[in-house]
Design a protein around this motif. Structure first.
Motif, PDB file in Angstrom:
ATOM      1  N   UNK A   1       6.533   4.783  -5.539  1.00 18.80           N
ATOM      2  CA  UNK A   1       5.532   5.330  -4.625  1.00 18.80           C
ATOM      3  C   UNK A   1       4.599   4.218  -4.130  1.00 18.80           C
ATOM      4  N   UNK A   2       4.156   3.387  -5.053  1.00 18.81           N
ATOM      5  CA  UNK A   2       3.229   2.302  -4.721  1.00 18.81           C
ATOM      6  C   UNK A   2       3.918   1.283  -3.807  1.00 18.81           C
ATOM      7  N   UNK A   3       5.118   0.853  -4.206  1.00 21.43           N
ATOM      8  CA  UNK A   3       5.856  -0.152  -3.424  1.00 21.43           C
ATOM      9  C   UNK A   3       6.154   0.321  -2.007  1.00 21.43           C
ATOM     10  N   UNK A   4       6.392   1.615  -1.843  1.00 15.92           N
ATOM     11  CA  UNK A   4       6.750   2.162  -0.539  1.00 15.92           C
ATOM     12  C   UNK A   4       5.568   2.824   0.174  1.00 15.92           C
ATOM     13  N   UNK A   5       4.375   2.631  -0.392  1.00 11.11           N
ATOM     14  CA  UNK A   5       3.136   3.155   0.205  1.00 11.11           C
ATOM     15  C   UNK A   5       3.254   4.640   0.591  1.00 11.11           C
ATOM     16  N   UNK A   6       3.795   5.424  -0.332  1.00 10.90           N
ATOM     17  CA  UNK A   6       3.916   6.871  -0.122  1.00 10.90           C
ATOM     18  C   UNK A   6       2.524   7.496  -0.288  1.00 10.90           C
ATOM     19  N   UNK A   7       2.050   8.244   0.703  1.00 13.84           N
ATOM     20  CA  UNK A   7       0.715   8.860   0.582  1.00 13.84           C
ATOM     21  C   UNK A   7       0.629   9.844  -0.597  1.00 13.84           C
ATOM     22  N   UNK A   8      -0.567   9.949  -1.174  1.00 12.35           N
ATOM     23  CA  UNK A   8      -0.763  10.808  -2.355  1.00 12.35           C
ATOM     24  C   UNK A   8      -0.358  12.259  -2.127  1.00 12.35           C
TER      25      UNK A   8
ATOM     26  N   UNK B   1      14.700   9.246  -2.075  1.00 12.00           N
ATOM     27  CA  UNK B   1      14.275   7.932  -1.598  1.00 12.00           C
ATOM     28  C   UNK B   1      14.788   6.783  -2.441  1.00 12.00           C
ATOM     29  N   UNK B   2      15.065   7.031  -3.712  1.00  8.11           N
ATOM     30  CA  UNK B   2      15.644   6.007  -4.590  1.00  8.11           C
ATOM     31  C   UNK B   2      17.142   6.258  -4.714  1.00  8.11           C
ATOM     32  N   UNK B   3      17.502   7.531  -4.868  1.00 10.67           N
ATOM     33  CA  UNK B   3      18.898   7.887  -5.070  1.00 10.67           C
ATOM     34  C   UNK B   3      19.135   8.341  -6.495  1.00 10.67           C
ATOM     35  N   UNK B   4      20.403   8.272  -6.933  1.00  8.82           N
ATOM     36  CA  UNK B   4      20.728   8.769  -8.274  1.00  8.82           C
ATOM     37  C   UNK B   4      20.790   7.620  -9.275  1.00  8.82           C
ATOM     38  N   UNK B   5      20.785   7.980 -10.541  1.00  5.73           N
ATOM     39  CA  UNK B   5      20.840   6.971 -11.596  1.00  5.73           C
ATOM     40  C   UNK B   5      22.264   6.415 -11.719  1.00  5.73           C
ATOM     41  N   UNK B   6      22.426   5.419 -12.591  1.00  8.33           N
ATOM     42  CA  UNK B   6      23.722   4.737 -12.709  1.00  8.33           C
ATOM     43  C   UNK B   6      24.851   5.648 -13.166  1.00  8.33           C
ATOM     44  N   UNK B   7      24.543   6.714 -13.876  1.00  4.27           N
ATOM     45  CA  UNK B   7      25.591   7.608 -14.380  1.00  4.27           C
ATOM     46  C   UNK B   7      25.979   8.712 -13.407  1.00  4.27           C
ATOM     47  N   UNK B   8      25.276   8.831 -12.299  1.00  4.19           N
ATOM     48  CA  UNK B   8      25.519   9.956 -11.388  1.00  4.19           C
ATOM     49  C   UNK B   8      25.867   9.519  -9.976  1.00  4.19           C
TER      50      UNK B   8
END
Length: 113
Positions: free
Chosen positions: A67-74, A95-102
């Motif tokens: 959230x911080x890195x992508x400046x997502x509003x609160x 916005x990030x996607x899925x984890x390594x197992x999925x």
């Protein structure tokens, strides 16, 4: 904590939904896709919490940091959808996607913000 933006949907199987917070569809972009396995169910799709983190190929990413890195509003952070599996692991973050197992090329569903 009583925020009006708090939400939680529990699914016993892949279900296509359209909620005020997110959509689950059959098609979407790779970053929106998640592959689910029988042992993941029931899954919970809920708003992100400060302590949430997801295991990626390059290590663990804190959702708060994203959230911080992508400046997502609160206001948006409070309604940000994450998918948690039956073991309590965060397996997908919008916005990030899925984890390594999925991750695979045969996505079960797409979660659109």
């Amino acid at each position: 904590n009583g925020e009006e933006a708090s939400f939680s949907y529990s699914l016993k199987e892949v279900t296509y939904l359209n909620t005020p917070y997110f959509k689950i569809t059959k098609e979407g972009k790779k970053i929106e896709g998640v592959t689910l396995y029988p042992e993941d169910f029931p899954i919970t799709i809920r708003n992100a919490k400060l302590e949430d983190e997801i295991k990626l190929r390059l290590g663990t990413k804190k959702v708060r940091r994203f959230f911080i890195d992508n400046k997502i509003p609160h206001q948006k952070r409070k309604k940000w959808p994450v998918v948690e599996n039956s073991k309590g692991n965060i397996i997908f973050v919008s916005g990030i996607g899925c984890d390594i197992n999925h991750y695979s090329n045969n996505f079960s569903m797409f979660v659109l913000k």
